[in-house]
Design a protein around this motif. Structure first.
Motif, PDB file in Angstrom:
ATOM      1  N   THR A  36       0.832  -1.211   0.000  1.00 50.79           N
ATOM      2  CA  THR A  36       0.000   0.000   0.000  1.00 50.79           C
ATOM      3  C   THR A  36       0.862   1.255   0.000  1.00 50.79           C
ATOM      4  O   THR A  36       0.449   2.289  -0.522  1.00 50.79           O
ATOM      5  CB  THR A  36      -0.955   0.022   1.200  1.00 50.79           C
ATOM      6  N   GLN A  37       2.068   1.165   0.546  1.00 52.69           N
ATOM      7  CA  GLN A  37       2.974   2.311   0.554  1.00 52.69           C
ATOM      8  C   GLN A  37       3.456   2.645  -0.853  1.00 52.69           C
ATOM      9  O   GLN A  37       4.091   3.666  -1.072  1.00 52.69           O
ATOM     10  CB  GLN A  37       4.195   2.051   1.450  1.00 52.69           C
ATOM     11  N   GLY A  38       3.145   1.781  -1.805  1.00 54.89           N
ATOM     12  CA  GLY A  38       3.540   2.026  -3.191  1.00 54.89           C
ATOM     13  C   GLY A  38       2.983   3.311  -3.754  1.00 54.89           C
ATOM     14  O   GLY A  38       3.560   3.889  -4.683  1.00 54.89           O
ATOM     15  N   VAL A  39       1.876   3.778  -3.199  1.00 50.16           N
ATOM     16  CA  VAL A  39       1.323   5.046  -3.691  1.00 50.16           C
ATOM     17  C   VAL A  39       2.301   6.198  -3.464  1.00 50.16           C
ATOM     18  O   VAL A  39       2.199   7.227  -4.133  1.00 50.16           O
ATOM     19  CB  VAL A  39      -0.063   5.356  -3.075  1.00 50.16           C
ATOM     20  N   ALA A  40       3.277   6.019  -2.592  1.00 48.85           N
ATOM     21  CA  ALA A  40       4.259   7.069  -2.329  1.00 48.85           C
ATOM     22  C   ALA A  40       5.181   7.299  -3.519  1.00 48.85           C
ATOM     23  O   ALA A  40       5.810   8.358  -3.599  1.00 48.85           O
ATOM     24  CB  ALA A  40       5.083   6.730  -1.083  1.00 48.85           C
ATOM     25  N   VAL A  61      -5.893   0.000  -6.439  1.00 43.14           N
ATOM     26  CA  VAL A  61      -7.329  -0.232  -6.621  1.00 43.14           C
ATOM     27  C   VAL A  61      -7.608  -1.730  -6.764  1.00 43.14           C
ATOM     28  O   VAL A  61      -8.571  -2.244  -6.191  1.00 43.14           O
ATOM     29  CB  VAL A  61      -7.857   0.568  -7.838  1.00 43.14           C
ATOM     30  N   ALA A  62      -6.747  -2.432  -7.492  1.00 48.07           N
ATOM     31  CA  ALA A  62      -6.904  -3.885  -7.635  1.00 48.07           C
ATOM     32  C   ALA A  62      -6.753  -4.582  -6.283  1.00 48.07           C
ATOM     33  O   ALA A  62      -7.502  -5.519  -5.965  1.00 48.07           O
ATOM     34  CB  ALA A  62      -5.881  -4.431  -8.629  1.00 48.07           C
ATOM     35  N   TYR A  63      -5.804  -4.125  -5.476  1.00 45.10           N
ATOM     36  CA  TYR A  63      -5.613  -4.694  -4.137  1.00 45.10           C
ATOM     37  C   TYR A  63      -6.866  -4.491  -3.287  1.00 45.10           C
ATOM     38  O   TYR A  63      -7.311  -5.409  -2.580  1.00 45.10           O
ATOM     39  CB  TYR A  63      -4.391  -4.060  -3.473  1.00 45.10           C
ATOM     40  N   ASP A 119     -15.163  -9.009   1.894  1.00 46.84           N
ATOM     41  CA  ASP A 119     -16.323  -8.106   1.843  1.00 46.84           C
ATOM     42  C   ASP A 119     -16.018  -6.716   2.386  1.00 46.84           C
ATOM     43  O   ASP A 119     -16.915  -6.005   2.823  1.00 46.84           O
ATOM     44  CB  ASP A 119     -17.530  -8.688   2.593  1.00 46.84           C
ATOM     45  N   ASP A 120     -14.755  -6.353   2.429  1.00 51.01           N
ATOM     46  CA  ASP A 120     -14.354  -5.039   2.931  1.00 51.01           C
ATOM     47  C   ASP A 120     -13.042  -4.657   2.254  1.00 51.01           C
ATOM     48  O   ASP A 120     -12.017  -5.313   2.471  1.00 51.01           O
ATOM     49  CB  ASP A 120     -14.166  -5.096   4.449  1.00 51.01           C
ATOM     50  N   PRO A 121     -13.034  -3.603   1.434  1.00 46.19           N
ATOM     51  CA  PRO A 121     -11.793  -3.241   0.739  1.00 46.19           C
ATOM     52  C   PRO A 121     -10.666  -2.820   1.679  1.00 46.19           C
ATOM     53  O   PRO A 121      -9.499  -2.926   1.324  1.00 46.19           O
ATOM     54  CB  PRO A 121     -12.210  -2.079  -0.170  1.00 46.19           C
ATOM     55  N   PHE A 122     -11.005  -2.377   2.880  1.00 43.30           N
ATOM     56  CA  PHE A 122      -9.980  -1.938   3.834  1.00 43.30           C
ATOM     57  C   PHE A 122      -9.783  -2.933   4.975  1.00 43.30           C
ATOM     58  O   PHE A 122      -9.338  -2.557   6.057  1.00 43.30           O
ATOM     59  CB  PHE A 122     -10.329  -0.543   4.363  1.00 43.30           C
ATOM     60  N   ARG A 123     -10.053  -4.181   4.729  1.00 47.94           N
ATOM     61  CA  ARG A 123      -9.895  -5.223   5.750  1.00 47.94           C
ATOM     62  C   ARG A 123      -8.446  -5.301   6.241  1.00 47.94           C
ATOM     63  O   ARG A 123      -8.193  -5.594   7.399  1.00 47.94           O
ATOM     64  CB  ARG A 123     -10.353  -6.575   5.196  1.00 47.94           C
TER      65      ARG A 123
END
Length: 189
Positions: free
Chosen positions: A85-89, A121-123, A132-136
């Protein structure tokens, strides 16, 4: 372990190429590889974590940007953001790379960089399908690794409070004092 080892080797080879593209010679490229390999936390690259893959994808993305292979940069950026997720940096760095090269024409020349956020977004989509939760993943990190989202100044305040309230000793020095030194060092750099 095999995937991590191959990814770490790829990251090293890509780093050497990036150094040469940036104007370094073979000696500088080899020195950069040694620095990467001998860095105190480099052992994470050989463990079954995503660090090796992320580093390989991130370096490949910047290598693509520096050589003006924007499709490659966007695809590798997407894989980096899917890996961690840190890849957005890395996205601001890629955008700056395009802006420095093309100025106002950057969106027309480097449009492939729009692919980079799609990995994240794919993650999120995978999390949604599986849990059932994108932020699990946020809940899992909180439950299993005591990781919480906080503001940077709360982190700094907690570090200073821990230094003030904890008895001097190895643990305080190794955790909190080194953390404060690192933050100050990064701010200076």
């Amino acid at each position: 372990l095999v995937v991590s080892a191959v990814a770490a080797l790829a990251a090293g080879a890509l780093l050497q190429q990036l150094v040469v593209v940036d104007g370094g010679d073979d000696a500088e490229a080899n020195r950069a590889l040694w620095y990467m390999t001998l860095f105190p936390t480099a052992y994470f690259l050989a463990m079954p974590y995503s660090e090796g893959m992320f580093l390989a994808f991130a370096i490949a993305s910047f290598l693509g940007a520096r050589t003006e292979h924007w499709g490659w940069a966007g695809i590798m950026g997407a894989l980096a953001t899917a890996t961690r997720t840190q890849g957005v940096a890395i996205l601001p760095g890629l955008a700056v790379e395009a802006l420095v090269r093309y100025k106002t024409k950057a969106p027309l020349k480097a449009y492939w960089l729009a692919l980079a956020p799609l990995g994240f977004v794919a993650y999120l989509g995978i999390n949604w399908l599986v849990a059932d939760d994108p932020f699990r993943f946020v809940d899992i990190q909180r439950e299993h690794w005591s990781q919480n989202r906080i503001w940077p100044w709360d982190f700094l305040k907690g570090t200073i409070d821990s230094i003030r309230l904890t008895e001097p000793g190895f643990n305080r020095a190794a955790i909190f004092e080194l953390r404060l030194i690192s933050v100050i060092g990064c701010a200076v750099l």
